[in-house]
Design a protein around this motif. Structure first.
Motif, PDB file in Angstrom:
ATOM      1  N   SER A  80       0.816  -1.221   0.000  1.00 38.21           N
ATOM      2  CA  SER A  80       0.000   0.000   0.000  1.00 38.21           C
ATOM      3  C   SER A  80       0.849   1.271   0.000  1.00 38.21           C
ATOM      4  CB  SER A  80      -0.939   0.005   1.211  1.00 38.21           C
ATOM      5  OG  SER A  80      -0.176   0.040   2.409  1.00 38.21           O
ATOM      6  N   THR A  81       2.151   1.145   0.248  1.00 40.08           N
ATOM      7  CA  THR A  81       3.024   2.320   0.248  1.00 40.08           C
ATOM      8  C   THR A  81       3.802   2.465  -1.061  1.00 40.08           C
ATOM      9  OG1 THR A  81       4.901   1.167   1.269  1.00 40.08           O
ATOM     10  CG2 THR A  81       3.289   2.200   2.758  1.00 40.08           C
ATOM     11  N   SER A  82       3.417   1.687  -2.068  1.00 36.73           N
ATOM     12  CA  SER A  82       4.061   1.835  -3.378  1.00 36.73           C
ATOM     13  C   SER A  82       3.328   2.911  -4.176  1.00 36.73           C
ATOM     14  CB  SER A  82       4.076   0.510  -4.141  1.00 36.73           C
ATOM     15  OG  SER A  82       2.778   0.163  -4.584  1.00 36.73           O
ATOM     16  N   ILE A  83       3.910   3.306  -5.277  1.00 39.42           N
ATOM     17  CA  ILE A  83       3.318   4.320  -6.145  1.00 39.42           C
ATOM     18  C   ILE A  83       1.946   3.848  -6.620  1.00 39.42           C
ATOM     19  CG2 ILE A  83       4.431   3.457  -8.246  1.00 39.42           C
ATOM     20  CD1 ILE A  83       4.936   6.388  -9.021  1.00 39.42           C
ATOM     21  N   HIS A  84       1.006   4.768  -6.792  1.00 37.83           N
ATOM     22  CA  HIS A  84      -0.368   4.395  -7.130  1.00 37.83           C
ATOM     23  C   HIS A  84      -0.505   3.880  -8.557  1.00 37.83           C
ATOM     24  CE1 HIS A  84      -4.585   5.070  -8.326  1.00 37.83           C
ATOM     25  NE2 HIS A  84      -4.815   4.601  -7.131  1.00 37.83           N
ATOM     26  N   SER A  85       0.276   4.453  -9.481  1.00 35.44           N
ATOM     27  CA  SER A  85       0.147   4.087 -10.892  1.00 35.44           C
ATOM     28  C   SER A  85       1.522   4.095 -11.551  1.00 35.44           C
ATOM     29  CB  SER A  85      -0.775   5.093 -11.592  1.00 35.44           C
ATOM     30  OG  SER A  85      -0.766   4.900 -12.981  1.00 35.44           O
ATOM     31  N   ASN A  86       1.753   3.156 -12.472  1.00 37.89           N
ATOM     32  CA  ASN A  86       3.024   3.133 -13.198  1.00 37.89           C
ATOM     33  C   ASN A  86       3.109   4.220 -14.264  1.00 37.89           C
ATOM     34  OD1 ASN A  86       4.206   1.021 -11.778  1.00 37.89           O
ATOM     35  ND2 ASN A  86       3.288  -0.513 -13.099  1.00 37.89           N
ATOM     36  N   GLY A  87       1.976   4.627 -14.797  1.00 37.51           N
ATOM     37  CA  GLY A  87       1.964   5.672 -15.818  1.00 37.51           C
ATOM     38  C   GLY A  87       2.057   7.043 -15.178  1.00 37.51           C
ATOM     39  N   VAL A  88       3.206   7.706 -15.316  1.00 40.88           N
ATOM     40  CA  VAL A  88       3.436   9.007 -14.699  1.00 40.88           C
ATOM     41  C   VAL A  88       3.312  10.081 -15.770  1.00 40.88           C
ATOM     42  CG1 VAL A  88       5.093  10.451 -13.461  1.00 40.88           C
ATOM     43  CG2 VAL A  88       4.966   7.992 -12.976  1.00 40.88           C
ATOM     44  N   SER A  89       2.406  11.053 -15.542  1.00 41.00           N
ATOM     45  CA  SER A  89       2.218  12.106 -16.535  1.00 41.00           C
ATOM     46  C   SER A  89       2.826  13.437 -16.111  1.00 41.00           C
ATOM     47  CB  SER A  89       0.735  12.300 -16.837  1.00 41.00           C
ATOM     48  OG  SER A  89       0.045  12.642 -15.663  1.00 41.00           O
ATOM     49  N   LYS A  90       2.986  13.660 -14.798  1.00 35.73           N
ATOM     50  CA  LYS A  90       3.543  14.924 -14.331  1.00 35.73           C
ATOM     51  C   LYS A  90       4.153  14.740 -12.957  1.00 35.73           C
ATOM     52  CE  LYS A  90       2.590  19.789 -14.252  1.00 35.73           C
ATOM     53  NZ  LYS A  90       1.673  20.858 -14.551  1.00 35.73           N
ATOM     54  N   LEU A  91       5.157  15.547 -12.660  1.00 40.12           N
ATOM     55  CA  LEU A  91       5.816  15.536 -11.359  1.00 40.12           C
ATOM     56  C   LEU A  91       5.969  16.968 -10.879  1.00 40.12           C
ATOM     57  CD1 LEU A  91       8.740  13.192 -12.410  1.00 40.12           C
ATOM     58  CD2 LEU A  91       6.858  12.537 -10.926  1.00 40.12           C
ATOM     59  N   PHE A  92       5.850  17.174  -9.580  1.00 32.31           N
ATOM     60  CA  PHE A  92       6.216  18.456  -9.009  1.00 32.31           C
ATOM     61  C   PHE A  92       6.612  18.262  -7.560  1.00 32.31           C
ATOM     62  CE2 PHE A  92       1.583  18.230  -9.195  1.00 32.31           C
ATOM     63  CZ  PHE A  92       1.177  18.489  -7.901  1.00 32.31           C
ATOM     64  N   GLU A  93       7.416  19.192  -7.064  1.00 30.37           N
ATOM     65  CA  GLU A  93       7.930  19.113  -5.706  1.00 30.37           C
ATOM     66  C   GLU A  93       7.147  20.069  -4.811  1.00 30.37           C
ATOM     67  OE1 GLU A  93      12.278  19.193  -3.485  1.00 30.37           O
ATOM     68  OE2 GLU A  93      12.095  20.029  -5.498  1.00 30.37           O
ATOM     69  N   THR A  94       6.773  19.577  -3.643  1.00 29.61           N
ATOM     70  CA  THR A  94       6.064  20.420  -2.687  1.00 29.61           C
ATOM     71  C   THR A  94       7.080  21.315  -1.975  1.00 29.61           C
ATOM     72  OG1 THR A  94       6.248  18.815  -0.889  1.00 29.61           O
ATOM     73  CG2 THR A  94       4.299  18.655  -2.320  1.00 29.61           C
ATOM     74  N   PRO A  95       6.617  22.373  -1.321  1.00 28.45           N
ATOM     75  CA  PRO A  95       7.550  23.254  -0.608  1.00 28.45           C
ATOM     76  C   PRO A  95       8.360  22.548   0.479  1.00 28.45           C
ATOM     77  CG  PRO A  95       5.463  24.355  -0.911  1.00 28.45           C
ATOM     78  CD  PRO A  95       5.266  22.939  -1.367  1.00 28.45           C
ATOM     79  N   ASP A  96       7.850  21.436   1.007  1.00 33.99           N
ATOM     80  CA  ASP A  96       8.603  20.714   2.038  1.00 33.99           C
ATOM     81  C   ASP A  96       9.433  19.559   1.473  1.00 33.99           C
ATOM     82  OD1 ASP A  96       6.415  19.140   1.455  1.00 33.99           O
ATOM     83  OD2 ASP A  96       5.969  18.625   3.523  1.00 33.99           O
ATOM     84  N   GLY A  97       9.599  19.501   0.147  1.00 39.93           N
ATOM     85  CA  GLY A  97      10.513  18.539  -0.457  1.00 39.93           C
ATOM     86  C   GLY A  97       9.938  17.190  -0.822  1.00 39.93           C
ATOM     87  N   LYS A  98       8.640  17.030  -0.740  1.00 42.89           N
ATOM     88  CA  LYS A  98       8.026  15.772  -1.171  1.00 42.89           C
ATOM     89  C   LYS A  98       7.743  15.857  -2.672  1.00 42.89           C
ATOM     90  CE  LYS A  98       6.230  14.707   3.336  1.00 42.89           C
ATOM     91  NZ  LYS A  98       5.083  14.576   4.210  1.00 42.89           N
ATOM     92  N   ILE A  99       7.656  14.703  -3.309  1.00 41.27           N
ATOM     93  CA  ILE A  99       7.430  14.662  -4.753  1.00 41.27           C
ATOM     94  C   ILE A  99       6.001  14.198  -5.014  1.00 41.27           C
ATOM     95  CG2 ILE A  99       8.202  13.680  -6.951  1.00 41.27           C
ATOM     96  CD1 ILE A  99      10.325  15.423  -5.581  1.00 41.27           C
ATOM     97  N   CYS A 100       5.244  15.043  -5.714  1.00 41.64           N
ATOM     98  CA  CYS A 100       3.892  14.674  -6.131  1.00 41.64           C
ATOM     99  C   CYS A 100       3.985  14.027  -7.500  1.00 41.64           C
ATOM    100  CB  CYS A 100       2.992  15.894  -6.209  1.00 41.64           C
ATOM    101  SG  CYS A 100       2.431  16.452  -4.615  1.00 41.64           S
ATOM    102  N   VAL A 101       3.434  12.838  -7.593  1.00 42.94           N
ATOM    103  CA  VAL A 101       3.468  12.061  -8.823  1.00 42.94           C
ATOM    104  C   VAL A 101       2.045  11.967  -9.350  1.00 42.94           C
ATOM    105  CG1 VAL A 101       4.140   9.872  -9.863  1.00 42.94           C
ATOM    106  CG2 VAL A 101       5.374  10.714  -7.856  1.00 42.94           C
ATOM    107  N   VAL A 102       1.810  12.611 -10.480  1.00 39.91           N
ATOM    108  CA  VAL A 102       0.479  12.587 -11.082  1.00 39.91           C
ATOM    109  C   VAL A 102       0.407  11.394 -12.026  1.00 39.91           C
ATOM    110  CG1 VAL A 102      -1.203  13.860 -12.458  1.00 39.91           C
ATOM    111  CG2 VAL A 102       0.325  15.091 -10.899  1.00 39.91           C
ATOM    112  N   GLY A 103      -0.508  10.495 -11.724  1.00 42.53           N
ATOM    113  CA  GLY A 103      -0.713   9.320 -12.557  1.00 42.53           C
ATOM    114  C   GLY A 103      -1.964   9.467 -13.385  1.00 42.53           C
ATOM    115  N   SER A 104      -2.421   8.354 -13.913  1.00 40.85           N
ATOM    116  CA  SER A 104      -3.589   8.391 -14.789  1.00 40.85           C
ATOM    117  C   SER A 104      -4.868   8.763 -14.048  1.00 40.85           C
ATOM    118  CB  SER A 104      -3.751   7.039 -15.481  1.00 40.85           C
ATOM    119  OG  SER A 104      -3.840   6.013 -14.508  1.00 40.85           O
ATOM    120  N   SER A 105      -4.984   8.354 -12.775  1.00 40.50           N
ATOM    121  CA  SER A 105      -6.234   8.633 -12.071  1.00 40.50           C
ATOM    122  C   SER A 105      -6.046   9.238 -10.684  1.00 40.50           C
ATOM    123  CB  SER A 105      -7.037   7.336 -11.936  1.00 40.50           C
ATOM    124  OG  SER A 105      -6.316   6.414 -11.147  1.00 40.50           O
TER     125      SER A 105
END
Length: 140
Positions: A80-105
């Protein structure tokens, strides 16, 4: 009338300009593809984070490149702590250094301290006083 300070300044300027040279630092380029460990050759998004890691979102996983090695993050249905989707469409970094991974859904939030992902963004929403909804980008 000649001012010796001006003459001295001109002599120093010419001497320094002939001695000083701009240093050219060669850039190192590395071609990275599936043969070097990239999860897929179709790259959808690239992000360089504040620590210098290069994050590469592909159609088959998220890749973190440190300049030498590639670590691949893929969805694991049993974790349950793995990435939600293998298809990554966008990435951005939050102000506190975490990486937001935008997947298909859905968005997965990577925590570098724990080296895991979360799909629960409520703490992100409350920390930055963002109303609940779909995040598409964070700009700071």
């Amino acid at each position: 009338m000649v001012k010796w300070s001006q003459v001295f300044g001109i002599i120093i300027f010419h001497f320094c300009s002939s001695v000083l040279q701009a240093q050219s630092v060669p850039y190192k380029f590395t071609h990275v593809n599936v043969n070097q460990g990239l999860s897929h050759n179709q790259v959808n998004y690239i992000l360089k984070d504040r620590k210098g890691f290069l994050w590469v979102g592909t159609t088959s996983g998220l890749n973190r490149f440190d300049g030498y090695t590639i670590k691949v993050f893929r969805k694991d249905p049993n974790d349950s702590t793995s990435i939600h989707s293998n298809g990554v469409s966008k990435l951005f970094e939050t102000p506190d250094g975490k990486i937001c991974v935008v997947g298909s859904s859905q968005i997965s939030l990577y925590d570098p301290a724990k080296e895991n992902f979360s799909s629960n963004l409520s703490s992100l929403y409350s920390r930055y006083k963002i109303p609940p909804g779909v995040i598409r980008d964070i700009v700071h």
